[in-house]
Motif scaffolding. Structure first.
Motif: not given
Length: 312
Positions: A33-37, A41-42, A175-177, A247-253
């Motif tokens: 869900h991150s918009l950027l890196t 804290e995300d 992110h890895d499996f 946290r806007s970067n992960i679309r919480l806001d």
């Protein structure tokens, strides 16, 4: 009786695997869900928002047959309790994450443990800190300090902390499996002792599990605090835990006015409360009851209420 003495070895491993699953899925969600890196804290915020209900569901399956209910509350806070002590890098934040587990037996006797955690990003399970790093000085020597935030008691704190109540957490950058993660237990989070070279020698899933089982964390008395450590944990839960942020970067806001600079020194509180009870007829969910409850908002800086999963 502590939970670790009530469960079999197989059930204890289910506690660890449940924590590992919650951590991996929350880590995946933050990356997705991150918009950027994706920032540390995300990852921490998503552990609370996504990992908390997953953790509660997996742990409830193990504990319910033993007559134990579990209540887990996760709060990502806008408040920033900063501390001042004798160091040129002071003042700094106290920690990134507070983990508290309180178990109440059928006799009403309760035991509580707490752990302060500082998170650092890593791509190989290690992280090198500067020799003059103020946070490292705090976590290795725990000098006398006082809070600079007006909401906190300004009295000097003497924690006498030797490492049982403080730890670092390494958070995987990518992110890895699980099959592609070589960290302990193939987890994207690892625990590290406070040192110049942070090394992830234990999965953070086992840290969470050991807290629940009474095998890790520093003993704490939230009801009648008799030392600065217990008073500190009680104060953090009461004051810092009441504040929220977005946290806007992960679309919480989704509101664009909420930028990174509006949220310096984010804090997280994570609390698990287990309680012994007498089992009654009915399904697992009817016995436990699952509800999403809002956390009250008291932050003057704004922010939405962060939902907490309460299982009791």
């Amino acid at each position: 009786m502590e939970l670790g003495k009530q469960l079999s070895a197989m059930e204890a491993e289910r506690i660890y695997s449940g924590a590992n699953s919650a951590i991996w899925h929350s880590h995946h969600e933050a990356s997705h869900h991150s918009l950027l890196t994706t920032r540390e804290e995300d990852y921490v915020a998503t552990l609370i928002r996504v990992g908390t209900p997953l953790l509660a569901a997996r742990w409830a399956e193990v504990l319910a047959p033993h007559g134990v209910s579990i209540r887990i509350s996760g709060v990502f806070c806008h408040a920033r309790p900063q501390v001042r002590f004798a160091h040129p890098g002071s003042p700094i934040e106290l920690a990134d994450l507070l983990i508290v587990h309180r178990h109440t037996a059928k006799t009403k006797r309760s035991v509580c443990r707490a752990l302060l955690v500082q998170a650092k990003m890593s791509d190989d399970g290690t992280h090198v800190l500067a020799s003059n790093d103020a946070q490292l000085h705090l976590f290795t020597t725990w000098p006398d300090f006082n809070f600079v935030d007006r909401s906190m008691d300004p009295a000097v704190r003497k924690l006498n902390e030797k490492g049982k109540g403080s730890r670092y957490a390494l958070v995987r950058k990518a992110h890895d499996f699980p099959e592609d993660i070589s960290w302990p237990d193939q987890s994207p989070w690892a625990e590290a002792k406070a040192a110049l070279l942070l090394e992830g020698t234990k999965s953070f899933a086992r840290t969470l599990g050991d807290m629940l089982l009474g095998r890790d964390g520093r003993p704490t008395n939230l009801i009648r605090p008799t030392n600065d450590w217990s008073r500190l944990i009680a104060e953090l839960l009461k004051i810092t835990g009441a504040k929220t942020f977005r946290r806007s970067n992960i679309r919480l806001d989704p509101k664009p006015r909420l930028t990174e600079t509006e949220f310096p020194g984010e804090r997280t509180l994570f609390m698990a409360h287990s309680k012994s009870f007498t089992s009654a007829p009915g399904s697992l969910m009817s016995i436990l009851g699952v509800n999403f409850l809002p956390i009250s908002q008291t932050s003057s800086g704004g922010g939405d209420n962060v939902g907490s999963l309460i299982v009791s």
